[in-house]
Design a protein around this motif. Structure first.
Motif: not given
Length: 233
Positions: A86-91, A93-95
């Motif tokens: 989930e952290n990786a997916a969130f980051i 999205g930021l990029h």
């Protein structure tokens, strides 16, 4: 191109304000891998965080037309109650990475980090080494023009360190690195030019060996232990 323009950074401490950089102006050479050296507290990691957009200067700015990574090994930015995935997916999205591109990144991170089922466990359950593996895997899975590396190659067992060296060697074919490390062999192996952060401020040298020489000449010799002193006497 990466340019530091009139960069000033200070921190408030119990003993007053400590200034790390004051009005620094520098242009980093293009197409070169850069090693940064300096004693503890000189501002090496702070400089990487500013260039990676994690921290901000008091005055001045970083000017660039390149895509710069966050500092590899920076695991403090993870949300503890979210899983590694989930952290990786969130980051992603930021990029602006979505769809099949995001799936490719997540697969790369999971494969590289080698944390097994913990990839789907809350990050707060990770050891510090697992956090660093996740952070490095995520950094290297996203394509940047410049990668910022902060001591991450000292994390993990011999197998993981070897993987880090291999993937950095591969990425150097298409991107450049700015590396902070206390290992002189790591800097010699991966860097072309050097930056020394010392009492006189930031010094940019044409070779990383020149920066290493100045750094080693300014590092105080370790104090002898009581037993060693007794032998010497």
């Amino acid at each position: 191109m990466i340019e530091l323009r009139n960069l000033t950074k200070s921190y408030r401490t119990p003993h007053g304000r400590k200034t790390l950089f004051r009005g620094v102006n520098a242009v980093f050479p293009e197409g070169k891998n850069i090693g940064i050296l300096g004693r503890n507290g000189a501002g090496k990691s702070t400089l990487l965080r500013i260039m990676g957009g994690i921290d901000y200067p008091d005055h001045g700015r970083v000017i660039t037309d390149q895509r710069i990574s966050w500092p590899m090994g920076l695991s403090g930015g993870f949300q503890g109650s979210m899983t590694g995935r989930e952290n990786a997916a969130f980051i992603c999205g930021l990029h602006g990475i979505w769809g099949s591109g995001r799936r490719r990144v997540l697969d790369r991170v999971q494969e590289f980090a080698e944390i097994g089922n913990y990839f789907d466990a809350p990050v707060k359950s990770y050891s510090s080494g697992m956090r660093s593996r996740l952070a490095f895997g995520l950094s290297i899975a996203v394509d940047f023009d410049w990668y910022l590396v902060d001591e991450v190659m000292s994390v993990g067992d011999a197998h993981f360190k070897h993987k880090c060296r291999e993937v950095i060697a591969e990425k150097r074919k298409t991107a450049n690195f700015i590396i902070v490390a206390h290992s002189m062999s790591t800097l010699r192996e991966n860097c072309d030019v050097g930056i020394y952060l010392g009492p006189e401020g930031m010094q940019l040298h044409d070779t990383v060996q020149a920066a290493i020489d100045i750094y080693q000449n300014n590092v105080p010799a370790p104090k002898a232990s009581a037993r060693a002193q007794a032998v010497i006497q």
